[in-house]
Design an enzyme around this catalytic site. Structure first.
Site, PDB file in Angstrom:
ATOM      1  N   GLY A  18     -40.920 -63.024 -20.110  1.00 11.09           N
ATOM      2  CA  GLY A  18     -41.208 -63.487 -21.347  1.00 11.09           C
ATOM      3  C   GLY A  18     -40.567 -62.027 -22.315  1.00 11.09           C
ATOM      4  O   GLY A  18     -40.263 -61.357 -21.997  1.00 11.09           O
ATOM      5  N   ASP A 132     -56.004 -53.292 -30.376  1.00  8.76           N
ATOM      6  CA  ASP A 132     -55.691 -54.658 -30.097  1.00  8.76           C
ATOM      7  C   ASP A 132     -55.988 -55.223 -28.791  1.00  8.76           C
ATOM      8  O   ASP A 132     -55.338 -56.169 -28.239  1.00  8.76           O
ATOM      9  CB  ASP A 132     -54.511 -54.861 -29.767  1.00  8.76           C
ATOM     10  N   LYS A 134     -57.241 -58.943 -27.074  1.00  5.06           N
ATOM     11  CA  LYS A 134     -57.417 -60.566 -27.668  1.00  5.06           C
ATOM     12  C   LYS A 134     -56.457 -61.153 -26.044  1.00  5.06           C
ATOM     13  O   LYS A 134     -56.080 -60.443 -25.577  1.00  5.06           O
ATOM     14  CB  LYS A 134     -55.837 -59.943 -28.581  1.00  5.06           C
ATOM     15  N   ASN A 137     -53.428 -60.407 -24.141  1.00  5.40           N
ATOM     16  CA  ASN A 137     -53.357 -58.694 -23.994  1.00  5.40           C
ATOM     17  C   ASN A 137     -54.415 -58.602 -22.843  1.00  5.40           C
ATOM     18  O   ASN A 137     -54.445 -57.436 -22.720  1.00  5.40           O
ATOM     19  CB  ASN A 137     -54.028 -58.060 -24.822  1.00  5.40           C
TER      20      ASN A 137
HETATM   21  O1  LIG Z   1     -46.815 -59.743 -13.818  1.00  8.77           O
HETATM   22  C1  LIG Z   1     -46.397 -60.302 -15.079  1.00  8.77           C
HETATM   23  N1  LIG Z   1     -46.197 -61.120 -15.790  1.00  8.77           N
HETATM   24  C2  LIG Z   1     -46.187 -62.727 -14.814  1.00  8.77           C
HETATM   25  C3  LIG Z   1     -45.539 -62.653 -13.805  1.00  8.77           C
HETATM   26  C4  LIG Z   1     -45.559 -63.726 -12.418  1.00  8.77           C
HETATM   27  C5  LIG Z   1     -45.833 -64.808 -13.324  1.00  8.77           C
HETATM   28  C6  LIG Z   1     -45.802 -65.091 -14.468  1.00  8.77           C
HETATM   29  C7  LIG Z   1     -46.575 -63.793 -15.864  1.00  8.77           C
HETATM   30  C8  LIG Z   1     -46.442 -66.260 -15.332  1.00  8.77           C
HETATM   31  C9  LIG Z   1     -45.552 -66.824 -15.610  1.00  8.77           C
HETATM   32  N2  LIG Z   1     -44.530 -67.615 -13.887  1.00  8.77           N
HETATM   33  C10 LIG Z   1     -44.496 -67.114 -13.307  1.00  8.77           C
HETATM   34  C11 LIG Z   1     -46.025 -65.801 -12.513  1.00  8.77           C
HETATM   35  C12 LIG Z   1     -46.831 -59.181 -16.192  1.00  8.77           C
HETATM   36  C13 LIG Z   1     -47.462 -58.302 -15.518  1.00  8.77           C
HETATM   37  C14 LIG Z   1     -47.169 -57.374 -16.970  1.00  8.77           C
HETATM   38  C15 LIG Z   1     -47.035 -57.129 -18.293  1.00  8.77           C
HETATM   39  C16 LIG Z   1     -47.471 -56.801 -19.342  1.00  8.77           C
HETATM   40  C17 LIG Z   1     -47.835 -55.051 -19.772  1.00  8.77           C
HETATM   41  N3  LIG Z   1     -48.202 -54.360 -20.328  1.00  8.77           N
HETATM   42  N4  LIG Z   1     -46.945 -55.783 -20.583  1.00  8.77           N
HETATM   43  C18 LIG Z   1     -46.596 -56.173 -20.415  1.00  8.77           C
HETATM   44  C19 LIG Z   1     -46.208 -59.241 -18.942  1.00  8.77           C
HETATM   45  C20 LIG Z   1     -46.204 -59.823 -17.772  1.00  8.77           C
HETATM   46  O2  LIG Z   1     -46.448 -60.335 -18.021  1.00  8.77           O
HETATM   47  C21 LIG Z   1     -45.686 -61.515 -19.128  1.00  8.77           C
HETATM   48  C22 LIG Z   1     -46.151 -62.819 -18.684  1.00  8.77           C
HETATM   49  C23 LIG Z   1     -44.848 -63.037 -19.413  1.00  8.77           C
HETATM   50  C24 LIG Z   1     -44.918 -64.795 -19.004  1.00  8.77           C
HETATM   51  C25 LIG Z   1     -45.979 -64.978 -19.471  1.00  8.77           C
HETATM   52  C26 LIG Z   1     -47.525 -64.045 -19.311  1.00  8.77           C
HETATM   53  C27 LIG Z   1     -47.831 -63.579 -18.903  1.00  8.77           C
END
Ligand SMILES: O=C(Nc1ccc2c(c1)CCNCC2)c1ccc(-c2cn[nH]c2)cc1OCc1ccccc1
Length: 340
Positions: A18, A132, A134, A137
């Site tokens: 992301g 924030d 939503k 988040n």
């Molecule tokens: O672990 C996190 N995300 C994440 C981990 C694995 C997977 C996915 C998503 C979905 C996409 N397919 C692969 C599996 C993950 C953890 C913490 C934070 C975070 C904490 N404060 N700020 C950001 C953000 C994270 O993600 C962002 C994201 C990326 C793709 C889509 C949905 C979300």
């Protein structure tokens, strides 16, 4: 693959999952335990005057220990970057979960919403407001438990949660009337409004106030009028109305929310939370760590308690504790020895 020297020997970086404004999120493996983590990488130059938000988020996340608030394991700062090592939420965004199911049933909405209420009640009890809230988040972990993220806008007013804030922040779609009017507001009250918008999105699959033009969006929010689709139960409508009250003084409070009939329906008890801001001492985890680094468990614990909670030792302890709570074996690689 860009190599960041600061992560060498500590984390193996994998794909980018992301990228938002001033941050990108990469998957990674915590080498000492083999556990998956997410690393939010922020470039200091592009952060610009948003730099204080990072410090605010780190300060908040270090204190917050709740099963529905995304855990911060470690923070690494170099000349050019911040690396925030955060709990792995492989379920992605709640938002995508709602979209793919079109909308959630009342039962599934209640399961998720109780978790959000517990996290926000815990936040408020420590004097924080998120500001924030939503669907973007709110992430899900591998067991579809909910994790609140992005505390970059959270506020901890110096004289407590009941003192007024003024800065306008957050996304207008979820922002309370008093916030978009630039009035003085209470963080706790604007969080309740945003949770009302979130609950509506869970139950309906679309937003109560939406418009491409910002002034029409504001007009709709200030009117407090929104559609009540036929599938909403009376109880759901009542709860949403209690949260989307234009007058913040008429809005339901977080305490009333924890005990609301819609929230407790089908459950034995109201929403609760544990006032926890300190790690619990776990002897299995400490002895696993001491076996590798040769220090006594008591010394490791003393250093952990005294630490600022953003070092590799803290990350290793918390990740081993997570593994134990998930019923997995406690394993640690000898390479970790030199890192804590
Ligand atoms: O672990 C996190 N995300 C994440 C981990 C694995 C997977 C996915 C998503 C979905 C996409 N397919 C692969 C599996 C993950 C953890 C913490 C934070 C975070 C904490 N404060 N700020 C950001 C953000 C994270 O993600 C962002 C994201 C990326 C793709 C889509 C949905 C979300």
């Amino acid at each position: 693959m860009v190599r960041y020297a600061a992560l060498k020997g500590l984390y193996d970086l994998e794909k980018t999952i992301g990228s938002g404004g001033f941050a990108k999120v990469k998957l990674a493996t915590h080498i000492a335990t083999g556990e998956k983590v997410a690393i939010k990488i922020m470039d200091k130059i592009s952060l610009g005057d948003d730099l204080p938000r990072v410090k605010l988020e780190v300060q908040a996340l270090k204190t917050l220990l709740h099963q529905h608030i995304c855990r911060l394991y470690q923070v690494i700062e170099t000349d050019g970057h911040y690396f925030m090592v955060i709990e792995y939420c492989s379920g992605g965004e709640l938002f995508d979960h709602i979209v793919e199911k079109n909308r959630l049933s009342e039962t599934e909405s209640r399961k998720f919403f109780r978790q959000i209420v517990s996290a926000v009640a815990y936040l408020h009890s420590l004097g924080y407001a998120h500001r924030d809230l939503k669907p973007e988040n709110v992430l899900l972990d591998r067991e579809e438990n909910l994790k609140l993220i992005d505390f970059g806008l959270c506020a901890k007013p110096k004289n407590g949660i009941d003192s007024h804030l003024q800065t306008s922040c957050g996304s207008p779609t979820y922002a309370a009337p008093e916030l978009i009017l630039g009035k003085k507001y209470l963080g706790s009250e604007v969080d309740i409004w945003s949770m009302g918008v979130l609950l509506y999105a869970l139950l309906c699959g679309f937003l109560p106030f939406d418009d491409n033009s910002i002034e029409n969006l504001y007009r709709k929010i200030l009117s407090g009028k929104y559609a009540e689709p036929s599938w909403l139960s009376t109880s759901s409508k009542r709860l949403i109305r209690a949260m989307l009250q234009i007058d913040p003084k008429k809005r339901i409070t977080i305490q009333e929310l924890c005990n609301h009939p819609w929230i407790t329906a089908g459950f034995l008890n109201p929403v609760s939370f544990v006032h926890k801001t300190n790690f619990e001492k776990d002897d299995d985890v400490l002895s696993t760590m001491s076996a590798i680094c040769g220090e006594h468990a008591s010394d490791i614990w003393r250093k952990l308690v005294k630490s600022d909670r953003t070092d590799y030792r803290t990350a290793t302890y918390l990740l081993l504790l997570d593994r134990k709570l998930r019923g997995l074996s406690l394993r640690i690689s000898s390479s970790a020895k030199s890192h804590f």
